[in-house]
Write a protein that holds these residues in place. Structure first.
Motif, PDB file in Angstrom:
ATOM      1  N   PHE A  23      32.217  23.555  34.030  1.00 17.60           N
ATOM      2  CA  PHE A  23      32.300  24.158  35.355  1.00 17.60           C
ATOM      3  C   PHE A  23      32.508  25.651  35.173  1.00 17.60           C
ATOM      4  N   ARG A  24      31.597  26.452  35.684  1.00 20.81           N
ATOM      5  CA  ARG A  24      31.650  27.909  35.536  1.00 20.81           C
ATOM      6  C   ARG A  24      31.799  28.579  36.888  1.00 20.81           C
ATOM      7  N   LEU A  25      32.537  29.690  36.870  1.00 23.41           N
ATOM      8  CA  LEU A  25      32.695  30.520  38.053  1.00 23.41           C
ATOM      9  C   LEU A  25      32.496  31.973  37.644  1.00 23.41           C
ATOM     10  N   GLU A  26      31.812  32.729  38.473  1.00 24.27           N
ATOM     11  CA  GLU A  26      31.665  34.152  38.202  1.00 24.27           C
ATOM     12  C   GLU A  26      33.025  34.831  38.200  1.00 24.27           C
ATOM     13  N   SER A  27      33.860  34.444  39.159  1.00 23.86           N
ATOM     14  CA  SER A  27      35.217  34.974  39.224  1.00 23.86           C
ATOM     15  C   SER A  27      36.133  33.924  39.853  1.00 23.86           C
ATOM     16  N   LEU A  28      37.412  34.081  39.566  1.00 26.67           N
ATOM     17  CA  LEU A  28      38.429  33.181  40.111  1.00 26.67           C
ATOM     18  C   LEU A  28      39.600  34.050  40.537  1.00 26.67           C
ATOM     19  N   TYR A  76      40.089  36.741  37.755  1.00 26.80           N
ATOM     20  CA  TYR A  76      39.558  36.458  36.425  1.00 26.80           C
ATOM     21  C   TYR A  76      38.033  36.421  36.513  1.00 26.80           C
ATOM     22  N   SER A  77      37.370  36.965  35.488  1.00 28.78           N
ATOM     23  CA  SER A  77      35.902  37.034  35.475  1.00 28.78           C
ATOM     24  C   SER A  77      35.330  36.108  34.411  1.00 28.78           C
ATOM     25  N   ASN A  78      34.092  35.674  34.638  1.00 27.07           N
ATOM     26  CA  ASN A  78      33.372  34.826  33.687  1.00 27.07           C
ATOM     27  C   ASN A  78      34.210  33.603  33.296  1.00 27.07           C
ATOM     28  N   VAL A  79      34.583  32.841  34.265  1.00 22.94           N
ATOM     29  CA  VAL A  79      35.488  31.708  34.086  1.00 22.94           C
ATOM     30  C   VAL A  79      34.715  30.454  33.677  1.00 22.94           C
ATOM     31  N   ASP A 138      36.988  36.224  30.560  1.00 23.70           N
ATOM     32  CA  ASP A 138      36.540  37.299  29.681  1.00 23.70           C
ATOM     33  C   ASP A 138      37.665  38.001  28.925  1.00 23.70           C
ATOM     34  N   GLN A 139      38.918  37.719  29.249  1.00 22.93           N
ATOM     35  CA  GLN A 139      40.045  38.334  28.554  1.00 22.93           C
ATOM     36  C   GLN A 139      40.863  37.330  27.736  1.00 22.93           C
ATOM     37  N   GLY A 140      40.482  36.056  27.744  1.00 18.11           N
ATOM     38  CA  GLY A 140      41.227  35.064  26.973  1.00 18.11           C
ATOM     39  C   GLY A 140      41.255  33.709  27.647  1.00 18.11           C
TER      40      GLY A 140
END
Length: 83
Positions: free
Chosen positions: A5-10, A17-20, A35-37
């Motif tokens: 399951f992917r989300l552009e942002s959350l 959060y980006s690239n989730v 994108d940060q961890g």
């Protein structure tokens, strides 16, 4: 979860959060990479739409949190008694 399951942002205020990529969920939490961890958040902090997506049930979540707190208390008491 069967499919990734992917989300552009959350958005979990105050953060976004980006690239989730969701790696898992349980009755109380959502676990994901971004994108940060890596991160986890409480389902109760998500938008109603995402809560529905992950089958969030406030009563079940409260019961699970109560059980976790009780388990931690019993464990702490057990450790204290063994010392």
């Amino acid at each position: 979860m069967a499919a990734e399951f992917r989300l552009e942002s959350l958005e979990v205020k105050p953060r976004v959060y980006s690239n989730v990529v969701v790696s898992g969920a349980n009755v109380t939490d959502l676990y994901f990479k971004h994108d940060q961890g890596m991160m986890n958040v409480k389902l109760k902090q998500l938008s109603p739409e995402l809560q529905k997506q992950f089958d969030y049930d406030p009563a079940k979540a409260a019961a699970a949190e109560k059980q976790r707190t009780e388990d931690e208390r019993r464990y702490s008491e057990s450790v204290a008694q063994s010392i």
